[in-house]
Design an enzyme around this catalytic site. Structure first.
Site: not given
Ligand code: NAP
Ligand code: F7E
Length: 328
Positions: A127, A129, A151
């Site tokens: 991801s 992120e 996460y």
């Protein structure tokens, strides 16, 4: 005929990927967690061709059993705790599922597929992120990671362990560093779908406002249907590698609101949006924008749906959903 096992089959990407693989003639197995997962029934109804297998990324034996049963050519690991805000409140669960779950799946593949010349190909859903507080713009496969949430930290572990198992054991293990991708199947907790659903209801006179957090956050938003094609392409190469998948253009939450409200004929949305401090995160990712030129060059991938088309698609879908409820 190829066989694929997808974890996270009940999620947004699981649905799009199953559809794509089925259209290519694959036999599709989908892993479902829990003893009576309510989302499984919907998958059975919408995708009768998917064979559902019970399993949990927190339980390595269940992963081994699922692989033994399906004998897949390709494993797509899409299962995870995925909602960034939630990951702050259940950080250990997130690390266990989103992070350690990747290691467990890789070990299960090694157990079942053998130590040498393992034929099972593995895709990890990494991801954007992971870039978090970005070190450079746009972000590429070589940009250092600086995650800003449990996460993001768990995804960095999953990404690194995927690369490590490729290098250590010669597994075909690849990782797609996907930037935000959305669509009508997006979960209602994510900002795009939260907005499209609320805007549809506001447009139909069913509610007055929507409560949101940081409207200045900027994301590189694409369409999930385009992004699962990149996942499949990554799995068809001679050598496994990692790829950024993104549109290369970033938009703010405000811009999403502008286009979404315009779709129901509202130009000034200020009285329909309430700022809710509880939606702010302990640490925010302010702006992300990806450089997918490696995917374009080596995979021949490019996005087909642009930002205005994406917003329109989502609002129109939610207008249809809400109108159907009204006519019942
Ligand atoms: P999603 O809609 O939230 O779906 C997540 C899936 O993971 C659900 O099917 C969920 O199953 C499953 N899951 C959760 N815990 C599990 C566990 N312990 N064992 C097995 N499965 C479990 O996510 P998505 O948007 O489709 O994303 C797919 C993957 O791509 C995720 O790994 C996500 O982190 C990653 N990713 C997504 C984006 C994006 O913008 N969408 C961008 C980059 C990376 P139930 O809820 O049915 O239990
Ligand atoms: O937030 C801001 C919020 O939750 C986007 C996941 O798929 O993409 C997703 O993670 C932005 C953030 O997605 C609200 O603060 C404002 O800055 O839709 P989101 P995300 O955090 O970017 C990545 C690539 C993943 O990998 C993840 O799994 O919007 N925002 N107001 C809000 N966000 C939410 N959810 N709700 C609000 O009310």
């Amino acid at each position: 005929m190829k066989k694929a096992l997808i974890t996270g089959i009940t999620g947004q990407d699981g649905r799009h990927l199953a559809e794509l693989l089925h259209s290519k003639g694959y036999t599709v197995f989908g892993m479902v967690k829990g003893q009576n997962n309510p989302r499984a029934e919907q998958i059975r109804t919408d995708f009768p061709y998917i064979e559902l297998i019970s399993g949990d990324l927190a339980d390595v034996l269940s992963l081994g059993t699922a692989i033994e049963f399906a004998q897949p050519d390709e494993v797509y690991n899409l299962g995870a705790v995925t909602y960034v805000a939630f990951s702050f409140s259940q950080a250990e669960l997130t690390a266990n599922t989103t992070g350690l779950g990747v290691l467990r799946m890789l070990e299960a593949i090694r157990m079942v597929g053998g130590q040498q010349n393992n034929p099972i190909r593995f895709y990890q859903a990494s991801s954007s992120e992971m870039f978090g507080m970005v070190r450079e713009t746009p972000q590429t496969e070589l940009t250092p990671f600086h995650p800003r949430s449990p996460y993001g930290c768990a995804k960095v572990f999953g990404h690194n362990v995927t690369v490590n198992y490729r290098e250590s054991y010669g597994l075909y293990a690849c990782s797609g560093i996907l930037f935000n991708h959305e669509g009508p199947w997006r979960g209602l907790e994510f900002v795009t779908r939260k907005i499209s659903s609320a805007v549809a209801r506001i447009g139909l006179g069913l509610q007055d406002s929507v409560a949101l957090g940081n409207l200045d956050a900027k994301r590189d938003w694409g369409f999930a249907g385009d992004y699962v094609k990149a996942m499949w392409m990554m799995m068809q190469q001679d050598q496994a590698d990692d790829f950024v998948v993104a549109t290369g253009i970033s938009h703010s939450v405000r811009e999403f609101l502008d286009l979404a409200f315009a779709e129901v004929g509202i130009d000034d949305w200020s009285r329909h949006v309430v700022l809710d401090p509880s939606m702010l995160r302990p640490a925010e990712v302010d702006v992300l924008v990806g450089d997918a030129s490696k995917a374009a060059r080596e995979l021949g991938w490019k996005p087909e749906v642009d930002f205005p088309q994406l917003v329109k698609m989502m609002v129109r879908h939610d207008l249809a959903v809400e109108s159907a409820k009204l006519s019942k």
